[in-house]
Scaffold this active site. Structure first.
Site, PDB file in Angstrom:
ATOM      1  N   SER A  43       0.874  -1.188   0.000  1.00  0.00           N
ATOM      2  CA  SER A  43       0.000   0.000   0.000  1.00  0.00           C
ATOM      3  C   SER A  43       0.902   1.225   0.000  1.00  0.00           C
ATOM      4  O   SER A  43       1.175   1.830   1.014  1.00  0.00           O
ATOM      5  CB  SER A  43      -0.931  -0.008   1.220  1.00  0.00           C
ATOM      6  N   HIS A  82      -3.403  -6.253   2.615  1.00  0.00           N
ATOM      7  CA  HIS A  82      -2.409  -7.193   3.144  1.00  0.00           C
ATOM      8  C   HIS A  82      -2.953  -8.604   3.344  1.00  0.00           C
ATOM      9  O   HIS A  82      -2.290  -9.460   3.935  1.00  0.00           O
ATOM     10  CB  HIS A  82      -1.815  -6.672   4.462  1.00  0.00           C
ATOM     11  N   GLN A  90      -6.389  -1.969   7.230  1.00  0.00           N
ATOM     12  CA  GLN A  90      -5.216  -2.820   6.976  1.00  0.00           C
ATOM     13  C   GLN A  90      -4.586  -3.383   8.256  1.00  0.00           C
ATOM     14  O   GLN A  90      -4.101  -4.504   8.275  1.00  0.00           O
ATOM     15  CB  GLN A  90      -4.202  -1.966   6.226  1.00  0.00           C
ATOM     16  N   GLU A  91      -4.601  -2.583   9.328  1.00  0.00           N
ATOM     17  CA  GLU A  91      -3.907  -3.025  10.546  1.00  0.00           C
ATOM     18  C   GLU A  91      -4.691  -2.665  11.797  1.00  0.00           C
ATOM     19  O   GLU A  91      -5.134  -1.527  11.943  1.00  0.00           O
ATOM     20  CB  GLU A  91      -2.524  -2.344  10.623  1.00  0.00           C
ATOM     21  N   GLU A 144       1.654  -9.510   7.170  1.00  0.00           N
ATOM     22  CA  GLU A 144       2.536  -9.122   8.273  1.00  0.00           C
ATOM     23  C   GLU A 144       2.448 -10.081   9.447  1.00  0.00           C
ATOM     24  O   GLU A 144       2.827  -9.745  10.575  1.00  0.00           O
ATOM     25  CB  GLU A 144       2.231  -7.679   8.702  1.00  0.00           C
ATOM     26  N   ASP A 171      -4.150   1.184  11.410  1.00  0.00           N
ATOM     27  CA  ASP A 171      -3.713   1.825  10.174  1.00  0.00           C
ATOM     28  C   ASP A 171      -4.817   1.540   9.170  1.00  0.00           C
ATOM     29  O   ASP A 171      -4.979   0.402   8.709  1.00  0.00           O
ATOM     30  CB  ASP A 171      -2.377   1.255   9.684  1.00  0.00           C
ATOM     31  N   GLU A 176      -3.592   5.762  11.822  1.00  0.00           N
ATOM     32  CA  GLU A 176      -2.683   6.076  10.709  1.00  0.00           C
ATOM     33  C   GLU A 176      -3.473   6.137   9.403  1.00  0.00           C
ATOM     34  O   GLU A 176      -4.391   5.334   9.200  1.00  0.00           O
ATOM     35  CB  GLU A 176      -1.621   4.960  10.663  1.00  0.00           C
ATOM     36  N   ASP A 219       1.229   8.515   6.684  1.00  0.00           N
ATOM     37  CA  ASP A 219       2.153   7.544   6.074  1.00  0.00           C
ATOM     38  C   ASP A 219       2.179   7.830   4.574  1.00  0.00           C
ATOM     39  O   ASP A 219       3.092   8.502   4.082  1.00  0.00           O
ATOM     40  CB  ASP A 219       1.692   6.119   6.404  1.00  0.00           C
ATOM     41  N   LYS A 277       9.689   5.564   7.099  1.00  0.00           N
ATOM     42  CA  LYS A 277      10.101   4.327   6.422  1.00  0.00           C
ATOM     43  C   LYS A 277      11.292   4.649   5.524  1.00  0.00           C
ATOM     44  O   LYS A 277      11.141   5.382   4.543  1.00  0.00           O
ATOM     45  CB  LYS A 277       8.963   3.816   5.531  1.00  0.00           C
ATOM     46  N   HIS A 305       8.464  -0.799   9.427  1.00  0.00           N
ATOM     47  CA  HIS A 305       8.834  -1.801   8.421  1.00  0.00           C
ATOM     48  C   HIS A 305       7.956  -1.628   7.183  1.00  0.00           C
ATOM     49  O   HIS A 305       7.132  -0.715   7.116  1.00  0.00           O
ATOM     50  CB  HIS A 305       8.631  -3.200   9.026  1.00  0.00           C
ATOM     51  N   SER A 316       5.406  -4.094   4.319  1.00  0.00           N
ATOM     52  CA  SER A 316       4.650  -5.348   4.397  1.00  0.00           C
ATOM     53  C   SER A 316       5.406  -6.539   3.789  1.00  0.00           C
ATOM     54  O   SER A 316       5.175  -7.684   4.170  1.00  0.00           O
ATOM     55  CB  SER A 316       3.274  -5.191   3.755  1.00  0.00           C
ATOM     56  N   LYS A 362       6.961   0.170  14.491  1.00  0.00           N
ATOM     57  CA  LYS A 362       5.883  -0.677  13.965  1.00  0.00           C
ATOM     58  C   LYS A 362       6.516  -1.734  13.081  1.00  0.00           C
ATOM     59  O   LYS A 362       7.103  -1.413  12.055  1.00  0.00           O
ATOM     60  CB  LYS A 362       4.910   0.192  13.166  1.00  0.00           C
TER      61      LYS A 362
HETATM   62  C1  2PG Z   1       1.908   0.601   6.023  1.00  0.00           C
HETATM   63  C2  2PG Z   1       2.843  -0.483   5.580  1.00  0.00           C
HETATM   64  C3  2PG Z   1       3.536  -1.286   6.646  1.00  0.00           C
HETATM   65  P1  2PG Z   1       3.080  -1.295   3.137  1.00  0.00           P
HETATM   66  O1  2PG Z   1       0.956   0.943   5.302  1.00  0.00           O
HETATM   67  O2  2PG Z   1       2.132   1.218   7.054  1.00  0.00           O
HETATM   68  O3  2PG Z   1       2.683  -1.811   7.605  1.00  0.00           O
HETATM   69  O4  2PG Z   1       2.318  -1.275   4.554  1.00  0.00           O
HETATM   70  O5  2PG Z   1       4.488  -1.659   3.396  1.00  0.00           O
HETATM   71  O6  2PG Z   1       2.326  -2.296   2.309  1.00  0.00           O
HETATM   72  O7  2PG Z   1       2.964   0.102   2.590  1.00  0.00           O
HETATM   73 MG    MG Z   2       0.566   2.727   6.689  1.00  0.00          MG
END
Ligand code: 2PG
Ligand code: MG
Length: 409
Positions: free
Chosen positions: A41, A145, A156-157, A197, A230, A273, A303, A328, A356, A358, A379
């Site tokens: 994502s 994910h 997603q999370e 994840e 998230d 997030e 993000d 990131k 991190h 995904s 995270k």
């Molecule tokens: C996020 C990330 C990691 P991805 O959205 O924060 O959890 O997902 O690496 O797929 O962008």
């Molecule tokens: Mg994110």
């Protein structure tokens, strides 16, 4: 100071089985290694990666250009990489290649200086003192994910964030929470399928369901944890119809805002997030205004909105779209730029969560980064997956080494 005498790049597979690169740099007989994760994502403004084969060709190109040079600091090597690439988004060399070189070099440099990696990173940053981040542990996976055939939840999370600042205590608490969560999921016929994840898959459309299950678990769990989500809303956004959608569910921006208000109060959320699409700034600001009125301590974390870019962070801080940021390294492509983005966010009083991707590897660089720059959070997914666990374990290793040092004093 390090002169890179040789470089070796190989193709490896990440936690999703996709191809990525591992780079080893040599300075005499000292070696620094790095391998690179990848996101699914992704924000539109992230630095760009190039196919692995091309990244390895670009490593040769870098070596030819760098031949005979010494680099005394992270800034020197990173500026060299930025100039050699010559674009804003690293599309020539590829952010996967520039970051691999940058991280591998940071390991070389820390070894040559005889200091731990986190100390080197701390010296690169404006932070006064390192500190342990709280662990943001994604234990119910959803959105992009999870394989769509499993009918995953929209967000997603769904994360637990143990209250202790000791990484060892936090990881223990996470494992025991996961055990209790299994007991809550199994009567529902769930708890045996996992997302990218390493978190559990729960099927359904109700965006609150994951938190409801976590809350049920929290009541039987021995230990204190906060919750976060998230939403990764850019992947829910349908720009044509101007709605957020997930299978047959649809919400407009105001409806989604109501969902956030409700869940943040009901579950006493610590953080949300990417609540809205990365280009829907006005919706972010509405959430922030509500926080102000309520005097709420909720962390609203960018993000895809901010993509570890100092420029984007400044823009978003000026309009009051968030109060925290995901950091990131591979969204930007060098260690120095990553640290500069975190430093700037701090200047605006924002929370900083190092993260991190995904698709991960067993590289634990982000643990040293999070501790070294005194991040508020790290995270790194569910500890049930090895590529995630190594990051938490590295923090514990740092924690133990500090305890031993203080015993020696
Ligand atoms: C996020 C990330 C990691 P991805 O959205 O924060 O959890 O997902 O690496 O797929 O962008
Ligand atoms: Mg994110």
């Amino acid at each position: 100071m390090p002169k890179i005498s040789a470089a070796k790049g190989i193709i490896i597979n990440d936690s999703r089985g996709e191809k990525t690169i591992e780079v080893a740099l040599l300075s005499g007989d000292i070696e620094g290694k790095a391998s690179i994760p990848s996101g699914k994502s992704r924000g539109k403004m992230e630095a760009k990666t190039v196919p692995v084969e091309r990244a390895l060709e670009n490593l040769d190109r870098f070596m030819r250009a760098a031949s005979g040079r010494t680099f005394d600091s992270m800034r020197e090597i990173d500026n060299f990489l930025i100039e050699l690439d010559g674009t804003e988004d690293k599309r020539n060399l590829g952010a996967n290649l520039t970051l691999a070189v940058s991280i591998a070099f940071s390991r070389l440099l820390s070894k040559e200086k005889g200091i731990p990696l986190h100390e080197l990173l701390r010296n690169e940053s404006a932070v006064a003192a390192p500190s342990f981040p709280r662990l943001f542990i994604n234990i119910i996976n959803g959105g992009l994910h999870v394989n769509a055939s499993l009918n995953p939840l929209p967000f997603q999370e769904q994360l637990i964030i143990p209250k202790t600042s000791s990484p060892e205590g936090a990881l223990k608490s996470a494992f025991s929470f996961i055990e209790s969560l299994k007991g809550v999921l199994s009567p529902r016929g769930e708890g045996d399928r996992f997302g990218d994840e390493g978190g559990f898959v729960v099927s359904g459309l109700n965006p609150e369901l994951g938190l409801e299950l976590l809350d049920e678990t929290r009541r039987i769990h021995d230990g204190e944890v906060d919750f976060g989500i998230d939403a990764a809303s850019s992947s829910l956004w349908n720009g044509k119809d101007k709605v957020y959608e997930w299978r047959e569910s649809r919400w407009n921006g105001d409806e989604l805002l109501e969902v956030y208000k409700w869940i943040s109060e009901r579950y006493n959320l610590l953080s949300i997030e990417d609540p809205f699409d990365e280009e829907r700034e006005e919706e972010w600001r509405k959430l922030m205004r509500w926080l102000g009125e309520k005097n709420s301590g909720l962390w609203v974390i960018g993000d895809d909105l901010t993509v570890t870019s100092a420029k984007k962070i400044r823009e978003m801080a000026k309009v009051g779209a968030a109060n925290g940021v995901i950091i990131k390294p591979n969204q930007r492509g060098t260690v120095s730029e990553t640290i500069a983005a975190a430093d700037l966010a701090r200047q605006f009083g924002w929370k900083v969560i190092v993260s991190h991707r995904s698709g991960e590897t067993d590289d634990d660089f982000i643990a040293d980064l999070a501790y070294g720059i005194g991040a508020d959070g790290l995270k790194a997914g569910s500890p049930l997956q090895q590529e995630r666990l190594v990051k938490y374990k590295r923090l514990i290793q740092i924690e133990k080494s500090l305890k031993n040092e203080s015993k020696l004093e």
